[in-house]
Design an enzyme around this catalytic site. Structure first.
Site, PDB file in Angstrom:
ATOM      1  N   GLU A  73       3.906   9.090  -0.470  1.00  0.00           N
ATOM      2  CA  GLU A  73       2.529   9.025  -0.958  1.00  0.00           C
ATOM      3  C   GLU A  73       2.066  10.351  -1.554  1.00  0.00           C
ATOM      4  O   GLU A  73       1.430  10.380  -2.592  1.00  0.00           O
ATOM      5  CB  GLU A  73       1.607   8.606   0.195  1.00  0.00           C
ATOM      6  N   GLU A  93     -11.046   4.340   8.468  1.00  0.00           N
ATOM      7  CA  GLU A  93     -11.094   3.994   7.046  1.00  0.00           C
ATOM      8  C   GLU A  93     -11.590   2.566   6.822  1.00  0.00           C
ATOM      9  O   GLU A  93     -11.004   1.806   6.062  1.00  0.00           O
ATOM     10  CB  GLU A  93      -9.722   4.183   6.405  1.00  0.00           C
ATOM     11  N   ASP A 118      -3.124  14.194   7.150  1.00  0.00           N
ATOM     12  CA  ASP A 118      -2.605  12.951   6.582  1.00  0.00           C
ATOM     13  C   ASP A 118      -1.338  13.124   5.748  1.00  0.00           C
ATOM     14  O   ASP A 118      -1.422  13.099   4.521  1.00  0.00           O
ATOM     15  CB  ASP A 118      -3.692  12.289   5.720  1.00  0.00           C
ATOM     16  N   GLU A 175       0.849  -1.189   0.000  1.00  0.00           N
ATOM     17  CA  GLU A 175       0.000   0.000   0.000  1.00  0.00           C
ATOM     18  C   GLU A 175       0.889   1.245   0.000  1.00  0.00           C
ATOM     19  O   GLU A 175       1.771   1.395   0.842  1.00  0.00           O
ATOM     20  CB  GLU A 175      -0.893  -0.016   1.247  1.00  0.00           C
TER      21      GLU A 175
HETATM   22  O1  GCW Z   1      -2.587   8.171   4.041  1.00  0.00           O
HETATM   23  C1  GCW Z   1      -3.634   7.274   4.114  1.00  0.00           C
HETATM   24  C2  GCW Z   1      -3.382   6.335   2.990  1.00  0.00           C
HETATM   25  C3  GCW Z   1      -3.901   4.950   3.221  1.00  0.00           C
HETATM   26  C4  GCW Z   1      -3.364   4.465   4.562  1.00  0.00           C
HETATM   27  C5  GCW Z   1      -3.883   5.402   5.653  1.00  0.00           C
HETATM   28  C6  GCW Z   1      -3.366   5.047   7.029  1.00  0.00           C
HETATM   29  C7  GCW Z   1      -2.700   2.292   5.317  1.00  0.00           C
HETATM   30  O2  GCW Z   1      -3.905   6.872   1.813  1.00  0.00           O
HETATM   31  O3  GCW Z   1      -3.452   4.153   2.169  1.00  0.00           O
HETATM   32  O4  GCW Z   1      -3.705   3.125   4.830  1.00  0.00           O
HETATM   33  O5  GCW Z   1      -3.462   6.702   5.382  1.00  0.00           O
HETATM   34  O6  GCW Z   1      -2.376   5.631   7.434  1.00  0.00           O
HETATM   35  O7  GCW Z   1      -3.939   4.218   7.695  1.00  0.00           O
END
Ligand code: GCW
Length: 719
Positions: free
Chosen positions: A411, A310, A383, A185
């Site tokens: 990311e 999520e 995030d 991921e």
């Molecule tokens: O930044 C977001 C990401 C997800 C990630 C989530 C998290 C592992 O887009 O892909 O999942 O955070 O940190 O839990």
């Protein structure tokens, strides 16, 4: 073909191939290349160290010993002789349990070293000096040995050392977001090095030992091997066995393995009626599971949990709390000295500002967790954006230990296509003043045991490692793995020091290279911020891939807090998210005087302006520019930076190996193209609201907005 022609052909082929092989480096050796140093350095170091005595036993000491032997013969060009008594020129490595070290009377200094620190010191003996690396544990010896090797790799003076080093955090972890099917991921360097591997055991073992050495060289002492979006199957006997095999390879490098667990596991793989944390059957299931794990992995580190976030299951599914969930695991694992890292990355769509949610959800639980629980908090409240303020939980939660989670994988910062040295970003968080106990209460001090004296201290970084030959996709992404480890060991190091170490070890000592490259690295993260999300803007990327710009995104039915318009709030009036007392009031979660500072656009740091304020397009910044003009200038500045990086890089041809040089050169082209893509997309889109023209002296966009909106980003080229 006659003999002569054959010979000619042979020489021709050799002439063509030789330089390529001599000059090619794949990057697979990371910063542990151990290539011969200059004659001068070789001579100097050989004079200082000519023999080795190891006063210690066990697998970790063996690792230290084989590492220094390997490094020495590679760097100095001759083997390091082993001796059984220290004489002038001996490198003596050992713990206080051994006479050779005890005789040196270091015990009062060793008291400062704790479990993993070390002393490195020159001591005079008959006929010269010996160099001593002493520690209370074998782990300390390993870290001290790598420190010495680093000094030699970077050309430092080792003649009169007097070093005492103690790590700032006890647990210094990597988090791999690796799925059991082998995908990663947000991974941009190929598939998982851990899961679904067809290669034979020897190939894997070699790779894992290299991984362990690289981590130990920067002081990382733990690794979570699977994604926080955890498959329940990680807890089956089959995977516990796989974990155990990896743990065996990591152990001689003082690295513990940890596992991400899914809170629905009791029901899914245990076939229980539910996974309610207060159900006695569930409690028993976890206890037995933990017992099973420790029977195979006696030094297993513990669990990492993403719950009720999520779509992941968790205690809320049964009307229970984060405390119920975390303490369930904590009690089960406590007898084995394991820890539970419970993530605070939670948010739900709704009326409330997403940036406020983790604080609201976790503050009421302060002091309610078992003492082997640590709450893992992302550096910012939203995030992993290119720039965020620090999460207001730091400093605020006093009675519960908190750990920072950084993202090493890029990311939101250009994947493995963009050169972005992230140490400067992490330092910004670690050095940020929370004001929780007055001036100087930095995030680092609130988490490392200085301000709140918790015994359990930790830090985590989401790994950027994959199966790519060079491990991280972009050669420069290796510097982020390196820098994360160095900062986890000592958050007081400067980003520049770390960059210089890394460049010297990874490429060359040649200042004609080191200096410009270090300048590029030091500037690089700010450049990314400028061409993606300047002045506090955030979350403008495509909603699924998180790579390119899609500030216009409107997706019917999608969660509104996932879409850029929720964050930028552009309108004909202006732009930015109002988090002041008159808006979402996220500022109230910070201590004074920060909350007042953030609340007023005149005192809010300009680089966070639109994070906290919604301002009119004509708003005047300190510089006298209007907001609209300032946004344009920033986007253009970001692009100009990366163009300049390209030019600087092009001039370095020939100083380093051709392979890495050209691979990086190629990535820089991609970065510039994508920076222009970001600039044009954001400016042209925001212009539809501002109705203003782009300042005259700036070049015109090279794209057209409609054409940009049609770009369908294809993830397959980026994994
Ligand atoms: O930044 C977001 C990401 C997800 C990630 C989530 C998290 C592992 O887009 O892909 O999942 O955070 O940190 O839990």
């Amino acid at each position: 073909m006659d003999m002569k022609r054959r010979l000619n052909l042979f020489f021709l082929v050799m002439i063509l191939i030789l330089p390529l092989t001599v000059l090619a480096e794949t990057g697979e050796n990371l910063w542990l290349r151990y290539l011969p140093l200059s004659n001068q350095l070789q001579q100097k170091y050989a004079e200082g160290i000519s023999s080795l005595m190891v006063a210690g036993e066990g697998a970790i000491v063996k690792s230290a010993e084989s590492e220094i032997m390997m490094a020495y013969s590679g760097l100095i060009g001759k083997p390091l002789r082993k001796v059984t008594k220290p004489v002038a020129g001996t490198l003596l490595i050992g713990t206080d349990q051994h006479r050779a070290i005890r005789d040196l009377n270091l015990s009062s200094e060793l008291e400062k070293c704790g479990d993993e620190g070390y002393i490195m010191r020159s001591v005079s003996v008959k006929g010269g000096n010996i160099l001593v690396i002493a520690a209370n544990s074998n782990a300390g010896l390993l870290y001290g040995t790598f420190d010495l090797i680093r000094r030699m790799q970077t050309g430092d003076d080792i003649a009169q050392l007097n070093v005492v080093e103690v790590p700032r955090y006890n647990l210094r972890l990597l988090n791999h977001w690796d799925n059991l099917n082998g995908t990663v991921e947000r991974g941009y360097a190929g598939h998982s090095i851990w899961w679904n591997r067809p290669e034979n055991e020897t190939v894997l073992k070699n790779q894992y030992v290299y991984y362990a050495r690289a981590n130990a060289s920067v002081g990382i002492n733990g690794t979570v091997l699977n994604n926080v979006n955890a498959a329940p199957e990680a807890l089956t006997a089959e995977y516990i066995e796989k974990y155990a095999r990896i743990a065996e390879i990591m152990r001689p490098y003082n690295i513990k393995v940890y596992m991400s667990v899914n809170m629905a596991s009791p029901a899914v793989i245990g076939k229980l009626k539910n996974s309610d944390p207060l159900n006695p059957d569930v409690v028993k299931w976890w206890e037995e599971k933990v017992k099973e794990i420790y029977a195979r992995i006696p030094d297993f580190g513990g669990f990492l949990v993403k719950a009720n976030s999520e779509g992941q299951p968790g205690p809320h599914d049964y009307g229970r709390t984060h405390v119920d969930g975390a303490n369930l695991l904590a009690k089960a694992i406590k007898p084995y000295k394991g820890v539970v890292m419970w993530r605070a990355f939670v948010y739900e769509p709704g009326q409330e500002d997403r940036a406020r949610q983790a604080y609201n959800e976790f503050m009421p639980f302060d002091g309610k967790f078992e003492d082997n629980v640590i709450v893992q908090v992302k550096n910012g409240p939203v995030d992993f954006q290119p720039r965020e303020p620090f999460s207001p939980l730091f400093g605020a939660m006093e009675k519960t230990p908190l750990m920072v989670e950084f993202q090493i994988t890029q990311e939101y910062l250009g994947f493995s296509n963009h050169l972005a040295y992230l140490s400067t970003m992490w330092k910004e968080t670690l050095d940020a003043d929370t004001w929780c106990k007055g001036a100087g209460s930095t995030v680092a001090k609130t988490t490392d045991g200085t301000i709140y004296p918790h015994k359990l201290t930790a830090i985590a970084g989401v790994a950027n490692i994959g199966r790519d030959v060079n491990w991280t996709g972009h050669h420069f992404a290796q510097s982020n793995w390196y820098a994360y480890g160095r900062l986890a060991w000592n958050h007081q190091l400067s980003s520049e020091t770390i960059a210089n170490e890394w460049i010297n070890m990874t490429f060359t000592h040649d200042q004609a290279f080191v200096k410009p490259v270090s300048e590029i690295m030091m500037r690089s993260r700010e450049s990314v911020v400028n061409y993606m999300t300047p002045l506090g803007l955030h979350h403008l990327m495509g909603w699924s891939h998180h790579h390119g710009p899609e500030p216009w995104t409107e997706i019917p039915g999608a969660r509104p807090d996932w879409l850029p318009s929720y964050y930028h709030k552009a309108s004909s009036f202006g732009i930015g998210f109002n988090r002041t007392t008159k808006g979402s009031n996220a500022v109230e979660q910070y201590f004074s005087p920060l909350k007042e500072l953030y609340n007023d656009p005149n005192t809010c740091p300009e680089n966070l302006l639109l994070w906290f304020h919604h301002l009119p397009w004509d708003y005047r910044l300190q510089s006298g520019k209007t907001l609209w003009d300032a946004i344009c200038y920033k986007y253009y500045e970001g692009v100009e930076d990366v163009r300049l990086f390209q030019k600087k890089w092009d001039m370095l041809e020939g100083i380093i190996d051709a392979q890495r040089f050209s691979e990086i050169q190629y990535k820089m082209k991609v970065q510039t193209r994508e920076a222009i893509w970001w600039r044009d997309a954001c400016i042209l889109y925001f212009q539809t609201f501002s109705g203003k023209s782009i300042p005259f002296e700036l070049e015109r966009p090279i794209h057209d907005l409609d054409e940009l909106k049609k770009i369908k980003f294809d993830m397959t080229h980026h994994n």
